[in-house]
Design an enzyme around this catalytic site. Structure first.
Site, PDB file in Angstrom:
ATOM      1  N   ASN A   9       0.863  -1.183   0.000  1.00  0.00           N
ATOM      2  CA  ASN A   9       0.000   0.000   0.000  1.00  0.00           C
ATOM      3  C   ASN A   9       0.897   1.229   0.000  1.00  0.00           C
ATOM      4  OD1 ASN A   9      -1.787   2.054   0.564  1.00  0.00           O
ATOM      5  ND2 ASN A   9      -2.277   1.353   2.644  1.00  0.00           N
ATOM      6  N   LYS A  11       0.117   4.284  -0.318  1.00  0.00           N
ATOM      7  CA  LYS A  11      -0.527   5.459   0.311  1.00  0.00           C
ATOM      8  C   LYS A  11      -0.320   6.709  -0.556  1.00  0.00           C
ATOM      9  CE  LYS A  11      -0.092   3.190   4.738  1.00  0.00           C
ATOM     10  NZ  LYS A  11       0.010   3.305   6.196  1.00  0.00           N
ATOM     11  N   HIS A  95      -9.453   1.223   5.086  1.00  0.00           N
ATOM     12  CA  HIS A  95      -8.133   1.380   5.705  1.00  0.00           C
ATOM     13  C   HIS A  95      -8.269   2.314   6.908  1.00  0.00           C
ATOM     14  CE1 HIS A  95      -4.060   2.603   6.446  1.00  0.00           C
ATOM     15  NE2 HIS A  95      -3.697   1.483   5.841  1.00  0.00           N
ATOM     16  N   GLU A  97      -6.633   4.681   7.994  1.00  0.00           N
ATOM     17  CA  GLU A  97      -6.460   6.123   7.749  1.00  0.00           C
ATOM     18  C   GLU A  97      -7.735   6.721   7.173  1.00  0.00           C
ATOM     19  OE1 GLU A  97      -2.824   5.522   5.591  1.00  0.00           O
ATOM     20  OE2 GLU A  97      -1.910   4.916   7.483  1.00  0.00           O
ATOM     21  N   GLU A 169      -5.280  -4.883  10.749  1.00  0.00           N
ATOM     22  CA  GLU A 169      -4.253  -3.862  10.928  1.00  0.00           C
ATOM     23  C   GLU A 169      -4.498  -3.126  12.237  1.00  0.00           C
ATOM     24  OE1 GLU A 169      -2.384  -2.712   6.944  1.00  0.00           O
ATOM     25  OE2 GLU A 169      -4.145  -1.470   7.174  1.00  0.00           O
ATOM     26  N   GLY A 175       2.487   2.364  10.733  1.00  0.00           N
ATOM     27  CA  GLY A 175       3.402   3.479  10.543  1.00  0.00           C
ATOM     28  C   GLY A 175       4.128   3.895  11.808  1.00  0.00           C
ATOM     29  N   SER A 215       3.430  -2.078  10.289  1.00  0.00           N
ATOM     30  CA  SER A 215       4.891  -2.162  10.386  1.00  0.00           C
ATOM     31  C   SER A 215       5.433  -3.545  10.017  1.00  0.00           C
ATOM     32  CB  SER A 215       5.373  -1.731  11.774  1.00  0.00           C
ATOM     33  OG  SER A 215       4.983  -0.392  12.018  1.00  0.00           O
TER      34      SER A 215
HETATM   35  P1  PGA Z   1       2.825   0.340   7.673  1.00  0.00           P
HETATM   36  O1  PGA Z   1       1.358   0.524   7.047  1.00  0.00           O
HETATM   37  O2  PGA Z   1       3.375  -0.937   7.106  1.00  0.00           O
HETATM   38  O3  PGA Z   1       3.591   1.553   7.217  1.00  0.00           O
HETATM   39  O4  PGA Z   1       2.667   0.263   9.151  1.00  0.00           O
HETATM   40  C1  PGA Z   1       0.513  -0.580   6.877  1.00  0.00           C
HETATM   41  C2  PGA Z   1      -0.794  -0.122   6.288  1.00  0.00           C
HETATM   42  O5  PGA Z   1      -1.286   0.927   6.690  1.00  0.00           O
HETATM   43  O6  PGA Z   1      -1.361  -0.800   5.401  1.00  0.00           O
END
Ligand code: PGA
Length: 257
Positions: A9, A11, A95, A97, A169, A175, A215
């Protein structure tokens, strides 16, 4: 046996030139004869360019969002038809976010999910708890409610056609550099599998892939993927680095279940 599925992803990152470079780097370094399913999920405006690069590879294309309405007067939105025309196969729905920064709600996500799968796309439904919810021992309540609400009225035929993937997640791991331990992740994945059994019956639930995200990186991929109910990774930050993402694809090839 569920195939392992590694998705990157990207983003709201990268310029067009950098997206092209990343896709090209992944193509050049893609391991031969991998059994894993792999998808790249760039920003909408980079989909067409990334498609050009990966179309003859085992890598598939995904989008980060979709709108549920048929084409029409919805300024700024993108329809399932538009995505399919670009060769998109997967679409992220819910997601964290989008839930927490953009304020998307379960009823909206349910509409998006059903629109995606009814159009023949495969939805990757993201679920997960915040740190406050985990500390209050509410992880299962929160994830259970997200699944029940977001998956309402999903037709069995769509499941039989493989058009649903779940991504667990934990919001506190996205992140942040904090990863759920393999045992913590497996515990929630097993709970999700149980919820899918309750909603769709055992046979269907046993065929649905459940990815872990938060992560995920080269250093923890093999251990996470070895868990019985972890069927892949949804990778953010580490998917922007060729060596990291390719190492995770390799880990998926090598892991023994
Ligand atoms: P990250 O994001 O690997 O940077 O923690 C995962 C995601 O949001 O899909």
């Amino acid at each position: 046996m569920r195939k392992l599925f590694i998705a990157g992803n990207w983003k709201m990152n990268l310029t067009l030139a950098k997206s092209v470079d990343l896709a090209t780097g992944l193509k050049q370094n893609f391991p031969a004869a991998t059994s894993a399913q792999v998808a790249l999920i760039p920003a909408f405006v980079h989909l067409a360019a990334v498609r050009q690069i990966i179309q003859d590879t085992p890598m598939a294309l995904g989008a980060q969002d979709v709108y549920f309405e048929k084409p029409g007067a919805f300024t700024g939105e993108v329809s399932t038809e538009m995505l399919k025309e670009l060769g998109v196969k997967y679409v992220l729905v819910g997601h964290s976010e989008r839930r927490h920064i953009l304020g998307e709600t379960d009823p909206l996500l349910n509409k998006k999910l059903r629109a995606a799968i009814n159009a023949g796309l495969t939805a990757i439904l993201c679920v997960g708890e915040t740190i406050e919810q985990r500390k209050a021992n509410r992880t299962e309540v929160v994830v259970g409610e997200q699944l029940t609400r977001d998956l309402a009225q999903v037709p069995n035929e769509a499941l039989d056609a493989g058009h649903l993937v779940i991504a667990y997640e934990p919001v506190w791991a996205i992140g942040t550099g904090l990863t759920a331990t393999p045992a913590q992740a497996q515990e929630v994945h097993a709970f999700i599998r149980g919820e899918l059994r309750r909603l769709f019956g055992s046979d269907r639930a046993d065929r649905i892939q459940i990815q872990y995200g938060g992560s995920a990186k080269k250093a923890n991929a093999a251990e996470l993927l070895a868990q019985p109910d972890i069927d892949g990774l949804l990778v953010g930050g580490a998917s922007l680095i060729v060596e990291e993402f390719i190492a995770m694809v390799r880990a998926a090839k090598e892991v023994k279940k």
